[in-house]
Scaffold this motif. Structure first.
Motif, PDB file in Angstrom:
ATOM      1  N   ASP A   1       6.561  14.948  -9.908  1.00  0.00           N
ATOM      2  CA  ASP A   1       7.048  15.115 -11.282  1.00  0.00           C
ATOM      3  C   ASP A   1       6.170  16.101 -12.053  1.00  0.00           C
ATOM      4  O   ASP A   1       6.679  16.936 -12.815  1.00  0.00           O
ATOM      5  CB  ASP A   1       7.089  13.771 -12.011  1.00  0.00           C
ATOM      6  CG  ASP A   1       8.207  12.871 -11.512  1.00  0.00           C
ATOM      7  OD1 ASP A   1       9.123  13.367 -10.818  1.00  0.00           O
ATOM      8  OD2 ASP A   1       8.147  11.648 -11.809  1.00  0.00           O
TER       9      ASP A   1
ATOM     10  N   GLN B   1       3.943   1.501  -1.036  1.00  0.00           N
ATOM     11  CA  GLN B   1       4.640   1.602  -2.318  1.00  0.00           C
ATOM     12  C   GLN B   1       3.739   2.249  -3.361  1.00  0.00           C
ATOM     13  O   GLN B   1       4.181   3.125  -4.101  1.00  0.00           O
ATOM     14  CB  GLN B   1       5.101   0.220  -2.797  1.00  0.00           C
ATOM     15  CG  GLN B   1       5.976   0.249  -4.020  1.00  0.00           C
ATOM     16  CD  GLN B   1       7.265   1.009  -3.809  1.00  0.00           C
ATOM     17  OE1 GLN B   1       7.919   0.851  -2.797  1.00  0.00           O
ATOM     18  NE2 GLN B   1       7.636   1.836  -4.763  1.00  0.00           N
ATOM     19  N   GLY B   2       2.474   1.854  -3.385  1.00  0.00           N
ATOM     20  CA  GLY B   2       1.525   2.485  -4.303  1.00  0.00           C
ATOM     21  C   GLY B   2       1.348   3.959  -3.997  1.00  0.00           C
ATOM     22  O   GLY B   2       1.263   4.796  -4.913  1.00  0.00           O
ATOM     23  N   THR B   3       1.295   4.299  -2.739  1.00  0.00           N
ATOM     24  CA  THR B   3       1.179   5.699  -2.326  1.00  0.00           C
ATOM     25  C   THR B   3       2.413   6.484  -2.728  1.00  0.00           C
ATOM     26  O   THR B   3       2.315   7.628  -3.202  1.00  0.00           O
ATOM     27  CB  THR B   3       0.952   5.787  -0.803  1.00  0.00           C
ATOM     28  OG1 THR B   3      -0.228   5.062  -0.480  1.00  0.00           O
ATOM     29  CG2 THR B   3       0.837   7.213  -0.334  1.00  0.00           C
ATOM     30  N   LEU B   4       3.580   5.881  -2.560  1.00  0.00           N
ATOM     31  CA  LEU B   4       4.819   6.535  -2.957  1.00  0.00           C
ATOM     32  C   LEU B   4       4.835   6.807  -4.458  1.00  0.00           C
ATOM     33  O   LEU B   4       5.276   7.878  -4.903  1.00  0.00           O
ATOM     34  CB  LEU B   4       6.015   5.665  -2.556  1.00  0.00           C
ATOM     35  CG  LEU B   4       7.397   6.228  -2.828  1.00  0.00           C
ATOM     36  CD1 LEU B   4       7.603   7.558  -2.116  1.00  0.00           C
ATOM     37  CD2 LEU B   4       8.458   5.219  -2.409  1.00  0.00           C
ATOM     38  N   GLU B   5       4.334   5.876  -5.248  1.00  0.00           N
ATOM     39  CA  GLU B   5       4.278   6.072  -6.694  1.00  0.00           C
ATOM     40  C   GLU B   5       3.376   7.254  -7.043  1.00  0.00           C
ATOM     41  O   GLU B   5       3.709   8.051  -7.942  1.00  0.00           O
ATOM     42  CB  GLU B   5       3.802   4.792  -7.374  1.00  0.00           C
ATOM     43  CG  GLU B   5       4.834   3.683  -7.317  1.00  0.00           C
ATOM     44  CD  GLU B   5       4.288   2.323  -7.747  1.00  0.00           C
ATOM     45  OE1 GLU B   5       3.130   2.255  -8.224  1.00  0.00           O
ATOM     46  OE2 GLU B   5       5.028   1.334  -7.596  1.00  0.00           O
ATOM     47  N   VAL B   6       2.247   7.409  -6.348  1.00  0.00           N
ATOM     48  CA  VAL B   6       1.359   8.549  -6.577  1.00  0.00           C
ATOM     49  C   VAL B   6       2.082   9.845  -6.222  1.00  0.00           C
ATOM     50  O   VAL B   6       2.029  10.831  -6.964  1.00  0.00           O
ATOM     51  CB  VAL B   6       0.049   8.407  -5.771  1.00  0.00           C
ATOM     52  CG1 VAL B   6      -0.765   9.690  -5.795  1.00  0.00           C
ATOM     53  CG2 VAL B   6      -0.773   7.244  -6.298  1.00  0.00           C
TER      54      VAL B   6
ATOM     55  N   ASP C   1       5.337  10.394  -6.140  1.00  0.00           N
ATOM     56  CA  ASP C   1       6.375  10.631  -7.150  1.00  0.00           C
ATOM     57  C   ASP C   1       5.778  11.224  -8.419  1.00  0.00           C
ATOM     58  O   ASP C   1       6.332  12.165  -9.007  1.00  0.00           O
ATOM     59  CB  ASP C   1       7.121   9.334  -7.475  1.00  0.00           C
ATOM     60  CG  ASP C   1       8.048   8.890  -6.362  1.00  0.00           C
ATOM     61  OD1 ASP C   1       8.377   9.702  -5.474  1.00  0.00           O
ATOM     62  OD2 ASP C   1       8.436   7.697  -6.374  1.00  0.00           O
ATOM     63  N   TYR C   2       4.641  10.698  -8.855  1.00  0.00           N
ATOM     64  CA  TYR C   2       3.975  11.197 -10.058  1.00  0.00           C
ATOM     65  C   TYR C   2       3.592  12.669  -9.870  1.00  0.00           C
ATOM     66  O   TYR C   2       3.867  13.500 -10.730  1.00  0.00           O
ATOM     67  CB  TYR C   2       2.732  10.354 -10.374  1.00  0.00           C
ATOM     68  CG  TYR C   2       1.878  10.956 -11.444  1.00  0.00           C
ATOM     69  CD1 TYR C   2       2.251  10.867 -12.792  1.00  0.00           C
ATOM     70  CD2 TYR C   2       0.709  11.652 -11.129  1.00  0.00           C
ATOM     71  CE1 TYR C   2       1.480  11.446 -13.785  1.00  0.00           C
ATOM     72  CE2 TYR C   2      -0.071  12.229 -12.108  1.00  0.00           C
ATOM     73  CZ  TYR C   2       0.322  12.135 -13.435  1.00  0.00           C
ATOM     74  OH  TYR C   2      -0.438  12.721 -14.422  1.00  0.00           O
ATOM     75  N   LYS C   3       2.952  12.983  -8.724  1.00  0.00           N
ATOM     76  CA  LYS C   3       2.519  14.358  -8.474  1.00  0.00           C
ATOM     77  C   LYS C   3       3.723  15.306  -8.390  1.00  0.00           C
ATOM     78  O   LYS C   3       3.681  16.418  -8.911  1.00  0.00           O
ATOM     79  CB  LYS C   3       1.691  14.442  -7.192  1.00  0.00           C
ATOM     80  CG  LYS C   3       0.370  13.713  -7.253  1.00  0.00           C
ATOM     81  CD  LYS C   3      -0.520  14.223  -8.373  1.00  0.00           C
ATOM     82  CE  LYS C   3      -1.287  15.438  -7.952  1.00  0.00           C
ATOM     83  NZ  LYS C   3      -2.194  15.951  -8.993  1.00  0.00           N
TER      84      LYS C   3
ATOM     85  N   GLU D   1       0.842  -1.206   0.000  1.00  0.00           N
ATOM     86  CA  GLU D   1       0.000   0.000   0.000  1.00  0.00           C
ATOM     87  C   GLU D   1       0.873   1.251   0.000  1.00  0.00           C
ATOM     88  O   GLU D   1       0.611   2.204  -0.742  1.00  0.00           O
ATOM     89  CB  GLU D   1      -0.903   0.021   1.233  1.00  0.00           C
ATOM     90  CG  GLU D   1      -1.995  -1.010   1.235  1.00  0.00           C
ATOM     91  CD  GLU D   1      -2.704  -1.092   2.588  1.00  0.00           C
ATOM     92  OE1 GLU D   1      -2.390  -0.290   3.500  1.00  0.00           O
ATOM     93  OE2 GLU D   1      -3.588  -1.963   2.731  1.00  0.00           O
TER      94      GLU D   1
END
Length: 154
Positions: free
Chosen positions: A142, A131-136, A138-140, A129
């Motif tokens: 960027d 890791q998925g939050t971290l990806e969000v 990172d996207y924001k 969970e």
């Protein structure tokens, strides 16, 4: 025998291999700590340490002749494990159950394994969970960095 003695003696793998070793402030045999020293060493409050003792998570802390708690290096080892379990989000009730199982001795190995295996799965799910939050995140980040760079070029 205390929980901490049982933990150290009954573990199939040395505790030092299970945890990131934290050097003890004093050598064994000279390892009598006040509650304030333990609080400073562990980062846990004195109230938390007293509460752990009250609920059976930290049973049988020795006392000196005036009734003050005197913790040992084994107690510090046990608290290091408790701290790791807390960090993983293990419910206090499960930590208390684990402590009870440790006090039961080797016959409780299967129950301990089951409890820790179930908790490990919960930890793995939480990591996924996060890791998925971290990806969000990172996207924001960027998106905003790209927008800032675009406005700087304009």
């Amino acid at each position: 025998m205390t929980v901490t003695e049982t933990v150290i003696e009954s573990m199939p793998v040395p505790l030092s291999l299970c945890l990131t070793p934290v050097p003890h402030p004093r050598p064994t045999g000279q390892d009598r700590y006040t509650i304030s020293e333990v609080a400073a060493h562990t980062g846990m409050s004195a109230d938390t340490l007293r509460w752990y003792e009250r609920i059976g998570l930290m049973p049988h802390v020795d006392r000196n002749h005036t009734g003050q708690r005197r913790f040992t290096n084994r107690d510090l080892d046990w608290l290091a494990l408790v701290g790791k379990l807390r960090l993983t989000g293990m419910p206090v009730a499960d930590m208390v159950r684990y402590a009870e199982l440790v006090r039961e001795g080797k016959s409780s190995y299967p129950a301990r394994e089951e409890l820790l295996t179930a908790h490990r799965e919960a930890v793995r799910q939480r990591i996924a969970e996060l890791q998925g939050t971290l990806e969000v995140l990172d996207y924001k980040i960027d998106v905003y960095a790209d927008a800032r760079r675009a406005s700087e070029r304009a």
